[in-house]
Design an enzyme around this catalytic site. Sequence first.
Site, short mmCIF file in Angstrom:
data_model
loop_
_atom_site.label_atom_id
_atom_site.label_comp_id
_atom_site.label_asym_id
_atom_site.label_seq_id
_atom_site.Cartn_x
_atom_site.Cartn_y
_atom_site.Cartn_z
N CYS A 1 -0.43 8.81 10.91
CA CYS A 1 -0.83 7.41 11.02
C CYS A 1 0.37 6.51 11.25
CB CYS A 1 -1.57 6.97 9.76
SG CYS A 1 -0.52 6.96 8.26
N CYS A 2 0.10 5.36 11.83
CA CYS A 2 1.02 4.23 11.86
C CYS A 2 0.16 3.02 11.55
CB CYS A 2 1.77 4.13 13.18
SG CYS A 2 0.71 4.09 14.65
N ALA A 3 0.52 1.85 12.00
CA ALA A 3 -0.29 0.67 11.67
C ALA A 3 -1.67 0.76 12.33
CB ALA A 3 0.43 -0.60 12.10
#
Length: 441
Positions: free
Chosen positions: A391-393
Amino acid sequence: MVSSLASTARTEPYGRVVVRAALWLAFLAPSFYLSYGFANWLASQRNDVGSIVFSWEHSIPFIGWTIVPYWSINLFYGLSLLLNDNRQGVDRLAGRYLTAQIVAVACFILFPLTATFVRPATTGLPGFLFAVLGGFDKPFNQAPSLHIALLVIIWDHWRHRLSGFLLPLWHGWCFLIGASVLTTWQHHFIDIPTGALLGLFAMWLFPPSDALPFSGARLTSDAKARRLALFYALGATLALAGAALGAFFCAVALLLLWPALALSIVAFAYAGAGSKVFQKSADGSTTLASRILLLPYRLGARANIWAWTRNLPPQVEVAHGVFLGRFPTASEANGFGTVIDLAAELEKPAGADCRWISFPMIDLLPPPAAIQQKAASALENARRDGTVLVCCALGFQRSAGVVAEWLVATGRAQAPRLAREMLMAAGRPIHLAETTERTLP
């Protein structure tokens, strides 16, 4: 118990720590009294020193005995320098002290304020302490309260070193010290939040052990990074202007100093300082200073996540138990065996008890190839132990780049173009930077 002193093994001989602390005290003490006294004297020569006072402050009682906790911060100031395991710890704490002093005194000179309350006569020990205080402290050095800034720094220093019944006792005593700036009629309320903000900034600038935010910083040559730095710097400038102009109408406008500082830090990151300004550890946690100082920015980042992903599934499976998605909630994260987190700006959610591995990367910029490769390698290792969320933002770029790297490196995709197609087929929009695609093996 004092856990640091209870330790039998120290990083350095304690004698060296004492010598370093004594040297710093020999410098800090006279520099404080000289600069603080000079700012007081300078303000006393002016005829236009104003004040910021809320009407409800007139209801704050004068409590003479609270001058005792007020004065006690001087004792803890020196003891804190001695309560360190090594000379670096002494240097970092002294750096926080000096930062708070320099910034506060600069504000006292540029924007002097005066306390408006006249203390009643006191006797006994409180009377003696007030008399000593009045010998060098005039009613001008107000916002930001250097007393509060130092309290924040000292409170944080000791809370990591105390345990058992001493810890709540310490919190309670620090509360008395903080309240005493009002009950001794030394400060007005606005001095407290501005002083706390200064203390947190000093803590952020000199973290206890991690890399300094400004260490190795070089102005970036990346055009996009420079544009983003200018964008955030403009936002910080507008917030600062709003605080300065708005204060003429309502002191509440000074709260804009908080987002101004947060956006300045983010601008610094894009200008070349890099992801270390977010002070995020490999386990997904951040320092207290980073958590609070950057809260306005992080609230904006959370709103941005909602705006872009509200109509998308939070995570999608790409291949063999590997999922790609936006930054998860605690309940979402706990549905996976491991979370590979690439968002430098976001902290691991409270309550997430799954395995959490962070490789902090800055949003919207191509990540360093070495870090992306390490993240892809960690993904492959974690996959063997269960499901993995990368994940990232938003789950569009940084995380997509790592999953694409993993797909090609493990032979699941024969070329970067095929990795892109696999990611798009999973049903989530992706935006791989050209530099990211070129680094794929």
